[in-house]
Design an enzyme around this catalytic site. Structure first.
Site, PDB file in Angstrom:
ATOM      1  N   ASP A  97      -7.638   0.260  11.353  1.00  0.00           N
ATOM      2  CA  ASP A  97      -6.511   0.826  11.337  1.00  0.00           C
ATOM      3  C   ASP A  97      -6.774   2.610  10.820  1.00  0.00           C
ATOM      4  OD1 ASP A  97      -4.735  -0.873  12.646  1.00  0.00           O
ATOM      5  OD2 ASP A  97      -3.960  -1.797  10.800  1.00  0.00           O
ATOM      6  N   ASP A 123       0.798  -1.142  -0.075  1.00  0.00           N
ATOM      7  CA  ASP A 123       0.081  -0.135  -0.041  1.00  0.00           C
ATOM      8  C   ASP A 123       0.770   1.342  -0.034  1.00  0.00           C
ATOM      9  OD1 ASP A 123      -2.440  -1.223   0.297  1.00  0.00           O
ATOM     10  OD2 ASP A 123      -2.201  -1.681   2.328  1.00  0.00           O
TER      11      ASP A 123
END
Length: 404
Positions: free
Chosen positions: A125, A16
């Site tokens: 998260d 990511d």
């Protein structure tokens, strides 16, 4: 997408965040990007990060050493409370508050216009990072590419990386979503997305913190952990700081197949998620601490703490570490643990953590009181106690019998 000149990026070097650097350059008018990696004990994952970050467009990499802060300020209070979220020992959730706090501090120090993270719009998260940022930099803009870009899958992320010459350590076949710190390693995605699939624990490269119980030695291993007021202070008789104890227990637990769980948990965002977690040292610590509490904490305090542990775990899981509630509950956990001092021996064997004895100068256990042999306890006292304890039951029975 806005006049952003400088961005602080939470950078792990994983899939990511690796592609986020060129994406920010393309979509936010070529801002300066300061990559920040929180060292929370992920070890070799930090190797080569600076070169990679700069090569893909960052101006620099800042590595923030957060291992001891995570261990001392977040893990120890959680251990004292016995906080577990649906059997999950909160590995990812433990690291996020301290990383988010440091991101905010660095963004302020560097005069950044925004903080960026690589969390998906489906996960927990994003909440944990952003609540920490809001606590320490409440007016800072937050960029979350997964909530903006047109990329729809990890396969498409790999396509983007290949098109932009971003080096990756994974392939499409090993493309699990992983998060690692000193406390744990999580595995999600690929074949694990179907709960009907048994995880292949012995697949080469899958487990990283140890071996499966099937591959563990045939001989048990013993470890002895010392505690003072609920805090781990020694391992096998040697005084150590908490992070060193966790590291030592990771090695012992890992080679004995300890701490591997396969669960479907309820995410904060509202969906169920399947993951395999490795938490070898943490599993041993929690088990040892619970053993010592049995002989050092009175019944009422222990039972209330066990109830509050659910709320404490929810609070951490839901990203509210920096809150008045955390401070209040932590104060209770510290007070409840003031006598949790002593040593606990545990036997590790093929994935099992087996109690093997404990001692404490603060023990409430009296062998003289509880023995089946001769003792000073007058058993005749029990009759009066039972009569008083059962009085409401007697009154209810008399009422029902029409004798009251």
């Amino acid at each position: 997408m806005g006049a952003i000149k400088k961005v602080v990026l939470a950078y792990s070097g994983g899939l990511d965040t690796s592609i986020i650097i060129p994406w920010l350059k393309e979509n936010y008018d070529d801002p300066e990007i300061i990559a920040v990696s929180g060292n929370v004990g992920q070890a070799d994952e930090l190797e080569g990060l600076e070169e990679k970050a700069i090569k893909t467009g960052a101006s620099k990499l800042i590595v923030a050493d957060l291992v001891d802060e995570m261990c001392d300020d977040v893990i120890v209070p959680s251990l004292k409370m016995g906080a577990k979220y649906e059997k999950y020992l909160l590995g990812t959730a433990f690291a996020r508050p301290v990383i988010g706090k440091r991101l905010a501090e660095i963004a302020i120090e560097e005069g950044a216009d925004a903080i960026c993270h690589g969390c998906t719009g489906k996960g927990n998260d994003q909440v944990r990072f952003e609540l920490a940022v809001k606590r320490f930099a409440p007016q800072m803009k937050i960029i979350a590419p997964w909530r903006e870009w047109g990329i729809k899958s990890r396969d498409e992320e790999i396509d983007y990386a290949e098109a932009h010459n971003v080096p990756l350590k994974i392939s499409r076949e090993t493309n699990y979503s992983k998060d690692k710190n000193l406390w744990h390693l999580s595995h999600e995605g690929l074949d694990l997305e179907d709960p009907a699939n048994e995880p292949n624990l012995d697949k080469p490269g899958f487990l990283e913190m140890g071996v499966s119980p099937y591959a563990a030695p045939d001989t048990p291993e013993y470890v002895t952990i010392g505690f003072e007021a609920g805090k781990p202070v020694s391992l096998n008789g040697e005084a150590m700081k908490v992070s060193e104890i966790i590291a030592g227990l990771n090695e012992a637990g890992g080679r004995n197949g300890v701490g591997i769980i396969d669960i479907v948990e309820n995410r904060l965002i509202g969906m169920k998620d399947r993951g395999v977690y490795e938490t070898p040292g943490g599993t041993i610590l929690y088990a040892a601490h619970e053993q010592l509490e049995m002989i050092t904490v009175d019944k009422d305090t222990l039972h209330l703490k066990q109830k509050l542990a659910v709320d404490y775990a929810d609070m951490i899981y839901n990203g509210k570490w920096y809150s008045p509630l955390q401070e209040a509950l932590t104060a209770f956990a510290n007070e409840a643990n003031k006598n949790v001092t002593g040593e606990v021996k545990m036997k590790l064997y093929k994935g099992n953590v087996i109690p093997a004895g404990m001692t404490s100068p603060c023990s409430l256990y009296s062998e003289d009181l509880v023995t089946f042999g001769e003792s000073d306890y007058d058993q005749r006292q029990a009759e009066g106690f039972i009569n008083l304890w059962g009085l409401p039951t007697v009154v209810q029975a008399l009422l029902e019998q029409g004798k009251l």
